[in-house]
Write an enzyme that holds these catalytic residues in place. Sequence first.
Site, PDB file in Angstrom:
ATOM      1  N   HIS A   1     -53.061  -8.781  73.954  1.00 28.63           N
ATOM      2  CA  HIS A   1     -53.725  -8.141  72.820  1.00 28.63           C
ATOM      3  C   HIS A   1     -54.481  -6.884  73.248  1.00 28.63           C
ATOM      4  O   HIS A   1     -55.358  -6.406  72.529  1.00 28.63           O
ATOM      5  CB  HIS A   1     -54.711  -9.113  72.166  1.00 28.63           C
ATOM      6  CG  HIS A   1     -54.101 -10.400  71.742  1.00 28.63           C
ATOM      7  ND1 HIS A   1     -53.067 -10.458  70.848  1.00 28.63           N
ATOM      8  CD2 HIS A   1     -54.355 -11.684  72.108  1.00 28.63           C
ATOM      9  CE1 HIS A   1     -52.720 -11.727  70.661  1.00 28.63           C
ATOM     10  NE2 HIS A   1     -53.484 -12.493  71.425  1.00 28.63           N
TER      11      HIS A   1
ATOM     12  N   HIS B   1     -49.806 -13.286  67.180  1.00 30.05           N
ATOM     13  CA  HIS B   1     -48.883 -13.894  68.150  1.00 30.05           C
ATOM     14  C   HIS B   1     -47.499 -14.021  67.529  1.00 30.05           C
ATOM     15  O   HIS B   1     -46.647 -14.741  68.026  1.00 30.05           O
ATOM     16  CB  HIS B   1     -49.356 -15.274  68.577  1.00 30.05           C
ATOM     17  CG  HIS B   1     -50.781 -15.319  68.971  1.00 30.05           C
ATOM     18  ND1 HIS B   1     -51.788 -15.610  68.070  1.00 30.05           N
ATOM     19  CD2 HIS B   1     -51.385 -15.082  70.155  1.00 30.05           C
ATOM     20  CE1 HIS B   1     -52.957 -15.558  68.697  1.00 30.05           C
ATOM     21  NE2 HIS B   1     -52.743 -15.238  69.961  1.00 30.05           N
TER      22      HIS B   1
END
Lengths: 330, 330
Positions: free
Chosen positions: B57, B219
Site C-alpha cells: 500500500h 486488496h
Amino acid sequence: MKKVINNANHVVDEMLDGLVTAYPTFLKRLPGTTVISRSDAPVQGKVGIVSGGGSGHEPAHAGFVGKGMLDAAVAGEVFTSPTPDQIIEAIKAVDSGNGVLLIIKNYTGDVMNFEMAQEMAEMEGIEIASVIVNDDVAVEDSTFTVGRRGIAGTVFVHKIAGAKAATGASLEEVRAVAEKTIANVRSMGVALSSCTVPAAGKPSFTLADNEMEIGIGIHGEPGIERLPLEEADNITTILVDKILADINYEKAEVALMVNGLGSTPEMELHIVNRKISEILMEKEITLYKTWVGEYMTSLDMEGFSITLLKLDSELKDLLVQDVKTIAFHV
Amino acid sequence: MKKVINNANHVVDEMLDGLVTAYPTFLKRLPGTTVISRSDAPVQGKVGIVSGGGSGHEPAHAGFVGKGMLDAAVAGEVFTSPTPDQIIEAIKAVDSGNGVLLIIKNYTGDVMNFEMAQEMAEMEGIEIASVIVNDDVAVEDSTFTVGRRGIAGTVFVHKIAGAKAATGASLEEVRAVAEKTIANVRSMGVALSSCTVPAAGKPSFTLADNEMEIGIGIHGEPGIERLPLEEADNITTILVDKILADINYEKAEVALMVNGLGSTPEMELHIVNRKISEILMEKEITLYKTWVGEYMTSLDMEGFSITLLKLDSELKDLLVQDVKTIAFHV
C-alpha cells in the site's frame, strides 16, 4: 484503453482546472492559457523561472511550480510541445523586470517553440535567457532530438535554478548555475511496458511479456536495446554502470533520484534504490540526498529512471534550500 | 508478471532497506524487524503513534512516519497483517512513558494482531490505547472484515492524531481526536484493473476491457458491482454520491483526498478532482484543503479512491500543523 477521462481531446484542459482547484493557495491558471503560475507571480526582485513541455509527464511540470522552484509551467498537449504563444504568456506573467530563465528539455519541438518565445520576449524588451537539459545518457540522437534527450534530471535543474533565483541572483548567475547543473546531471531509464496516449487510444508500442527496453525515452522513444526481463539488481546495475561511465565520479558526492515512470509500485523503486546505494558505496561515491518517487512520468508506463547529479558545495546548498511545491520536497 | 523485483519472497525486506537508505536523516529500521520508526524515537514528552499493516500500500504506512504524524509503522508481508511480535517492538521503540496509540485499519487480521500486541504492551506496563479506522462506505462486511474496511481515510487519522500528540496532549486526548476523525471520515474506491501480488505471480482477479468495479477494496476484495467503464465525471459522481449519502454534510467544511491506487496517471486524478469540486460546490459543501496523489495504494492497481473528512475547528487546525514525512505534506 482504460482511462479515467471524459473526452480524450480535453484531458489537458480538465487536468489543469483540477490542479488549480486542488492547490488554490499557491497556484493559479492564467485565464485562457495552459500556463500554471505561482499565485503571487510576478515575484518582485527576482529572476522568473519558466519551464514546461508536453503533458503526460505529471507531476512535471506544474508540480514544480512554487516558492524556491519554478514561477510558471507551460503545458502542451500530451507528449507535444506547448506553442510559443502560450510560452510567451508564461514569460510575461513571471517577469518582474529582473529577467526570465527558460528551462527547456532537449526535444526538437520544445527547443524550437521555447526559442521562438524567447525571441518574442526579447522583442518586447524582456531580459531573457535559456538553458537546454540533455541528461539522458541512453542515446546520442533520438526520434525527437538532435543530441541527448532531457528527462528526469530536469527536475534538479528546476530546483537549483529556482533556489538561486530566490536568493536574488542575477539572470546571468541563475543561468550559470543551471548550466553547471546540466553539465553534472546524468539519467537513464528502462521500461517494462508501453504507455497509452489518450487521443491515440492504444499503446505507443508493445513489449513482449518477458521483455524490457533499456534506455527508453519518456515518450516511449526507442532505447538502446530490448533484453529479457531480469532481476531488479541486474537492471539497476545496467543503468548505473552506463551513467557512471559517462563522466568522472571518482570520490564524488551525488544527489540521486529514482523516478517511477507511472505504473511502477513504490515498493519496486525502493528495491532499486537499495541496489543503487550498494553500488555507490562500493565505488566510494557519497550519497548526499535521495529522492524516490514519481517526478517525470510517461503516462501509465511501467518502468523507472535513475538520475545522478554530481555535486559541489554550491549545488548542495541550493538543492536543500526551502521549497514549496506540490511534488518536490526537501 | 512484470515486476522490478529480485526474489518475490524478499520484496518487503528489500523495500524497507531501500527506504531507510533513501531517508536516513529521519527514518530508521529497527534491527531485525519490519518496523520503520522516526530516527529520534522515542520522542520524550509525547504520546507515541504506531500504525501499519500489510505491505503493498506504499507510501502507506512508512511514508507517514515523521515529526507530526506517526512515530513508527509496522510492515507485514504483502497484503498480510504484521505479526504481534513485530507490533510490540514498534510500541516499545516509541514509548517514552507517555503512552502509545495504535491506529488500526479494520481488517480481521490487523485487528487481531494489533490487539494482541496491545495486550502484550499492557502486561509490560505500557499505557496503551487503540482506534480502528473503518472509512470505506462501499460494503458493510467484506472478505476480510466484519464491518466496514479501513482505506485511505486512515491517512487523515494518522495526520490528526500525530498533530495532537505533537502538542503534548495526553493519550486519552489523542485517542479522542482520532475517534472523532474516524467518526467523520468516509471513502470509496473504484478499480479499472486488478493488482498482482509478487508471490502469487498473477493478477488477483480479472476485469474485462470495458469493465470497472465500484467499491473495490485495497486488496482487490470485491466491491458493490461491476459496471461498464464510464466517463470520469460519471464514475466520480457515483462515488461522491455514495459518500455524501452516508452522513450529513449540510453546510459542512471538508478535507478531500483523491488517492491513486497505483497505476493511475496523476492527470486522471486531477480530472476526477475537477468534477468533485463541482459537485461539492453545487451542494454548498466547502473545500478546506485537498490532497491529490498516491497515499494508500494497492500495488499496481489501476483506479482511485475518494475520501471526505468533515471538519470542525479542532480538526482543521490539526490537519495543517507542520509535518515532516516522505509522503504527506501540508
